[in-house]
Scaffold this motif. Structure first.
Motif, PDB file in Angstrom:
ATOM      1  N   ALA A   1      38.781   7.023 -22.109  1.00 27.78           N
ATOM      2  CA  ALA A   1      38.761   7.027 -20.638  1.00 27.78           C
ATOM      3  C   ALA A   1      37.694   6.082 -20.095  1.00 27.78           C
ATOM      4  O   ALA A   1      37.936   5.329 -19.142  1.00 27.78           O
ATOM      5  CB  ALA A   1      38.525   8.444 -20.128  1.00 27.78           C
ATOM      6  N   VAL A   2      36.508   6.077 -20.704  1.00 25.19           N
ATOM      7  CA  VAL A   2      35.435   5.201 -20.239  1.00 25.19           C
ATOM      8  C   VAL A   2      35.814   3.737 -20.432  1.00 25.19           C
ATOM      9  O   VAL A   2      35.640   2.906 -19.528  1.00 25.19           O
ATOM     10  CB  VAL A   2      34.118   5.516 -20.983  1.00 25.19           C
ATOM     11  N   ASN A   3      36.333   3.408 -21.596  1.00 24.55           N
ATOM     12  CA  ASN A   3      36.689   2.016 -21.856  1.00 24.55           C
ATOM     13  C   ASN A   3      37.855   1.562 -20.993  1.00 24.55           C
ATOM     14  O   ASN A   3      37.939   0.389 -20.606  1.00 24.55           O
ATOM     15  CB  ASN A   3      37.028   1.829 -23.337  1.00 24.55           C
ATOM     16  N   THR A   4      38.763   2.466 -20.681  1.00 23.52           N
ATOM     17  CA  THR A   4      39.858   2.127 -19.770  1.00 23.52           C
ATOM     18  C   THR A   4      39.319   1.808 -18.386  1.00 23.52           C
ATOM     19  O   THR A   4      39.741   0.846 -17.737  1.00 23.52           O
ATOM     20  CB  THR A   4      40.864   3.284 -19.704  1.00 23.52           C
ATOM     21  N   TRP A   5      38.380   2.618 -17.919  1.00 21.33           N
ATOM     22  CA  TRP A   5      37.764   2.381 -16.602  1.00 21.33           C
ATOM     23  C   TRP A   5      37.085   1.021 -16.549  1.00 21.33           C
ATOM     24  O   TRP A   5      37.123   0.324 -15.533  1.00 21.33           O
ATOM     25  CB  TRP A   5      36.758   3.493 -16.323  1.00 21.33           C
ATOM     26  N   LEU A   6      36.483   0.611 -17.676  1.00 23.05           N
ATOM     27  CA  LEU A   6      35.798  -0.675 -17.715  1.00 23.05           C
ATOM     28  C   LEU A   6      36.752  -1.850 -17.858  1.00 23.05           C
ATOM     29  O   LEU A   6      36.495  -2.938 -17.339  1.00 23.05           O
ATOM     30  CB  LEU A   6      34.808  -0.706 -18.889  1.00 23.05           C
ATOM     31  N   GLY A   7      37.846  -1.675 -18.585  1.00 20.00           N
ATOM     32  CA  GLY A   7      38.707  -2.799 -18.929  1.00 20.00           C
ATOM     33  C   GLY A   7      39.836  -3.093 -17.972  1.00 20.00           C
ATOM     34  O   GLY A   7      40.370  -4.211 -17.969  1.00 20.00           O
ATOM     35  N   VAL A   8      40.216  -2.118 -17.152  1.00 20.78           N
ATOM     36  CA  VAL A   8      41.342  -2.328 -16.236  1.00 20.78           C
ATOM     37  C   VAL A   8      41.096  -3.460 -15.240  1.00 20.78           C
ATOM     38  O   VAL A   8      42.007  -4.253 -14.972  1.00 20.78           O
ATOM     39  CB  VAL A   8      41.686  -1.002 -15.518  1.00 20.78           C
ATOM     40  N   PRO A   9      39.896  -3.593 -14.646  1.00 19.61           N
ATOM     41  CA  PRO A   9      39.713  -4.672 -13.660  1.00 19.61           C
ATOM     42  C   PRO A   9      39.996  -6.064 -14.209  1.00 19.61           C
ATOM     43  O   PRO A   9      40.572  -6.900 -13.512  1.00 19.61           O
ATOM     44  CB  PRO A   9      38.239  -4.518 -13.259  1.00 19.61           C
ATOM     45  N   PHE A  10      39.592  -6.344 -15.454  1.00 20.52           N
ATOM     46  CA  PHE A  10      39.871  -7.666 -16.021  1.00 20.52           C
ATOM     47  C   PHE A  10      41.370  -7.909 -16.110  1.00 20.52           C
ATOM     48  O   PHE A  10      41.866  -8.981 -15.734  1.00 20.52           O
ATOM     49  CB  PHE A  10      39.230  -7.778 -17.403  1.00 20.52           C
ATOM     50  N   MET A  11      42.100  -6.935 -16.631  1.00 24.68           N
ATOM     51  CA  MET A  11      43.552  -7.076 -16.722  1.00 24.68           C
ATOM     52  C   MET A  11      44.170  -7.240 -15.341  1.00 24.68           C
ATOM     53  O   MET A  11      45.081  -8.050 -15.139  1.00 24.68           O
ATOM     54  CB  MET A  11      44.148  -5.853 -17.420  1.00 24.68           C
ATOM     55  N   MET A  12      43.679  -6.473 -14.383  1.00 32.13           N
ATOM     56  CA  MET A  12      44.229  -6.538 -13.039  1.00 32.13           C
ATOM     57  C   MET A  12      44.047  -7.926 -12.434  1.00 32.13           C
ATOM     58  O   MET A  12      44.988  -8.499 -11.866  1.00 32.13           O
ATOM     59  CB  MET A  12      43.549  -5.486 -12.159  1.00 32.13           C
ATOM     60  N   VAL A  13      42.849  -8.489 -12.561  1.00 33.50           N
ATOM     61  CA  VAL A  13      42.583  -9.810 -11.982  1.00 33.50           C
ATOM     62  C   VAL A  13      43.430 -10.881 -12.668  1.00 33.50           C
ATOM     63  O   VAL A  13      44.033 -11.744 -12.015  1.00 33.50           O
ATOM     64  CB  VAL A  13      41.085 -10.145 -12.098  1.00 33.50           C
ATOM     65  N   ALA A  14      43.500 -10.830 -14.000  1.00 35.89           N
ATOM     66  CA  ALA A  14      44.271 -11.838 -14.731  1.00 35.89           C
ATOM     67  C   ALA A  14      45.759 -11.739 -14.406  1.00 35.89           C
ATOM     68  O   ALA A  14      46.429 -12.757 -14.165  1.00 35.89           O
ATOM     69  CB  ALA A  14      44.044 -11.678 -16.229  1.00 35.89           C
ATOM     70  N   LEU A  15      46.295 -10.528 -14.377  1.00 35.92           N
ATOM     71  CA  LEU A  15      47.723 -10.361 -14.104  1.00 35.92           C
ATOM     72  C   LEU A  15      48.045 -10.636 -12.638  1.00 35.92           C
ATOM     73  O   LEU A  15      49.149 -11.103 -12.329  1.00 35.92           O
ATOM     74  CB  LEU A  15      48.157  -8.940 -14.479  1.00 35.92           C
ATOM     75  N   LEU A  16      47.098 -10.375 -11.750  1.00 41.52           N
ATOM     76  CA  LEU A  16      47.317 -10.717 -10.342  1.00 41.52           C
ATOM     77  C   LEU A  16      47.454 -12.222 -10.179  1.00 41.52           C
ATOM     78  O   LEU A  16      48.310 -12.704  -9.421  1.00 41.52           O
ATOM     79  CB  LEU A  16      46.167 -10.182  -9.492  1.00 41.52           C
ATOM     80  N   GLY A  17      46.628 -12.982 -10.884  1.00 35.98           N
ATOM     81  CA  GLY A  17      46.778 -14.437 -10.852  1.00 35.98           C
ATOM     82  C   GLY A  17      48.116 -14.866 -11.411  1.00 35.98           C
ATOM     83  O   GLY A  17      48.750 -15.797 -10.895  1.00 35.98           O
ATOM     84  N   GLY A  18      48.586 -14.203 -12.480  1.00 35.53           N
ATOM     85  CA  GLY A  18      49.898 -14.526 -13.030  1.00 35.53           C
ATOM     86  C   GLY A  18      51.019 -14.194 -12.070  1.00 35.53           C
ATOM     87  O   GLY A  18      51.998 -14.954 -11.948  1.00 35.53           O
ATOM     88  N   LEU A  19      50.910 -13.068 -11.374  1.00 36.11           N
ATOM     89  CA  LEU A  19      51.946 -12.695 -10.400  1.00 36.11           C
ATOM     90  C   LEU A  19      52.024 -13.706  -9.264  1.00 36.11           C
ATOM     91  O   LEU A  19      53.118 -14.049  -8.793  1.00 36.11           O
ATOM     92  CB  LEU A  19      51.648 -11.302  -9.839  1.00 36.11           C
ATOM     93  N   GLN A  20      50.874 -14.182  -8.818  1.00 33.03           N
ATOM     94  CA  GLN A  20      50.874 -15.121  -7.702  1.00 33.03           C
ATOM     95  C   GLN A  20      51.359 -16.507  -8.110  1.00 33.03           C
ATOM     96  O   GLN A  20      51.672 -17.328  -7.247  1.00 33.03           O
ATOM     97  CB  GLN A  20      49.461 -15.209  -7.121  1.00 33.03           C
ATOM     98  N   SER A  21      51.431 -16.776  -9.408  1.00 33.45           N
ATOM     99  CA  SER A  21      51.950 -18.065  -9.876  1.00 33.45           C
ATOM    100  C   SER A  21      53.470 -18.059 -10.044  1.00 33.45           C
ATOM    101  O   SER A  21      54.059 -19.108 -10.262  1.00 33.45           O
ATOM    102  CB  SER A  21      51.293 -18.438 -11.210  1.00 33.45           C
ATOM    103  N   ILE A  22      54.091 -16.887  -9.950  1.00 35.82           N
ATOM    104  CA  ILE A  22      55.551 -16.806 -10.061  1.00 35.82           C
ATOM    105  C   ILE A  22      56.161 -17.202  -8.714  1.00 35.82           C
ATOM    106  O   ILE A  22      55.825 -16.607  -7.682  1.00 35.82           O
ATOM    107  CB  ILE A  22      55.995 -15.393 -10.452  1.00 35.82           C
ATOM    108  N   PRO A  23      57.035 -18.178  -8.660  1.00 38.70           N
ATOM    109  CA  PRO A  23      57.628 -18.595  -7.381  1.00 38.70           C
ATOM    110  C   PRO A  23      58.392 -17.449  -6.712  1.00 38.70           C
ATOM    111  O   PRO A  23      59.154 -16.724  -7.364  1.00 38.70           O
ATOM    112  CB  PRO A  23      58.578 -19.731  -7.781  1.00 38.70           C
ATOM    113  N   ARG A  24      58.157 -17.274  -5.427  1.00 39.78           N
ATOM    114  CA  ARG A  24      58.856 -16.228  -4.682  1.00 39.78           C
ATOM    115  C   ARG A  24      60.359 -16.477  -4.622  1.00 39.78           C
ATOM    116  O   ARG A  24      61.150 -15.552  -4.453  1.00 39.78           O
ATOM    117  CB  ARG A  24      58.291 -16.128  -3.263  1.00 39.78           C
ATOM    118  N   GLU A  25      60.756 -17.746  -4.759  1.00 42.31           N
ATOM    119  CA  GLU A  25      62.188 -18.061  -4.701  1.00 42.31           C
ATOM    120  C   GLU A  25      62.968 -17.367  -5.801  1.00 42.31           C
ATOM    121  O   GLU A  25      64.144 -17.012  -5.606  1.00 42.31           O
ATOM    122  CB  GLU A  25      62.391 -19.578  -4.803  1.00 42.31           C
ATOM    123  N   LEU A  26      62.322 -17.143  -6.947  1.00 41.61           N
ATOM    124  CA  LEU A  26      63.013 -16.460  -8.037  1.00 41.61           C
ATOM    125  C   LEU A  26      63.330 -15.012  -7.664  1.00 41.61           C
ATOM    126  O   LEU A  26      64.438 -14.521  -7.920  1.00 41.61           O
ATOM    127  CB  LEU A  26      62.161 -16.511  -9.306  1.00 41.61           C
TER     128      LEU A  26
END
Length: 339
Positions: free
Chosen positions: A207-232
């Motif tokens: 639980a502690v490590n999940t609390w620490l590690g989720v923000p990194f995944m969230m930021v990286a995947l958010l950047g990936g989501l924003q790189s996907i063209p909305r037209e698709l």
């Protein structure tokens, strides 16, 4: 020889062209290529040299020293030291692959149980990091009021140093005065021995490590989501695709490059996550909750201080991560070719 016409109509050789062709025809050995590279790009070598020197001192020497010690029987009694003006000579000896044989053959008796828990610990944390991080990233990718504030709040755990987070969670896990047991008491539930029971220990550190590690995944995947063209997404929606179909056929394939990198990094970091296991559980924890890196630390700095055994564990951990990284990258490459 290659020539070119000048303004006056005379032919002149183009400098270096014939030499470059000779280089391609006769590339020479590795040393010759290195010399040519240095002659052509000396400025790049000059800028890289300080970094190489620092890495050699901070990484190369400790790694080489660890590899050397792993082939010896070095411990606190025979490593050698200087006491005042008196120097005690080192008496450890070379024993070959005995340390590795003791570890991998199971003769030592602690490698495979800890390896199993380390794999479970790593897989559980990375899975939770990725799934929760992806869910939060998809929520923050929407146009909602206060989105910037939510992003800052969700990134805060990532900004907290791991040892500070470990001590904070250890206080919350306190059996007598912890916040979690106080909340459970108000709810009419008995106190939980968060850091005493071996199974609960494992759940607590995950639980502690999940609390620490989720923000990194969230930021990286958010950047990936924003790189996907909305037209698709719009095209898939116009074709009648449901939300789940758009997620499976548009979002996940678009996130594949980012996902491959963050999962690999998350696996390496979690496999070697020393502070959470060691600081949250501390000395009160049993050996069942130790991962490989915490056990290697205990070998080197507690008890008889088996430096050779600790170094051997370090090399085995490095080898496991290298093998995993190579196979994982090859698997991703095959998937890209299959597409």
């Amino acid at each position: 020889m290659t020539t070119a016409l000048t303004n006056s109509g005379t032919a002149e050789a183009i400098p270096g062209t014939e030499r470059n062709r000779d280089r391609k025809r006769n590339p020479g050995g590795l040393l010759a290529r290195a010399r040519r590279s240095y002659a052509d790009h000396w400025y790049a070598w000059a800028m890289v040299l300080p970094v190489v020197a620092v890495l050699a001192v901070l990484v190369g020497y400790p790694l080489g020293r660890g590899i050397f010690l792993s082939f010896t029987d070095a411990n606190e009694a025979n490593i050698g030291r200087t006491i005042g003006d008196f120097e005690v000579p080192a008496t450890y000896r070379f024993i070959g692959f005995d340390n590795y044989w003791n570890i991998l053959s199971g003769r030592e008796g602690s490698f495979y149980p800890r390896l199993s828990w380390t794999v479970v610990w790593t897989a559980s944390c990375v899975l939770l990091h990725y799934t929760i991080g992806l869910g939060l990233a998809m929520l923050l990718n929407r146009r909602v009021r206060g989105r910037s504030l939510y992003r800052v709040l969700l990134i805060l755990p990532w900004a907290v140093p791991p040892f500070v987070a470990a001590f904070a969670w250890k206080l919350m896990y306190n059996t007598d005065n912890g916040v979690l047991n106080a909340l459970l008491a108000k709810a009419g539930v008995g106190a939980v021995d968060w850091l005493g029971d071996p199974l609960v220990q494992k759940v607590s550190v995950v639980a502690v490590n999940t609390w620490l590690g989720v923000p990194f995944m969230m930021v990286a995947l958010l950047g990936g989501l924003q790189s996907i063209p909305r037209e698709l997404h719009e095209a898939a929606e116009m074709d009648g695709a449901s939300a789940w179909q758009r997620f499976r056929n548009v979002t996940l394939p678009g996130l594949r490059p980012v996902s491959g990198t963050v999962v690999l990094l998350g696996t390496i970091w979690t496999f070697n996550m020393f502070p959470i296991i060691y600081l949250v559980i501390g000395q009160a924890g049993g050996t069942e909750s130790e991962i490989l890196v915490t056990y290697a630390y205990r070998l080197a700095f507690q008890g008889v201080r088996d430096y050779a055994g600790s170094a051997s564990y370090g090399i085995v951990i490095l080898s496991l991560l290298l093998v995993f990284s190579v196979f994982y990258r090859r698997l991703l490459g095959r998937q890209e070719v299959a597409r």
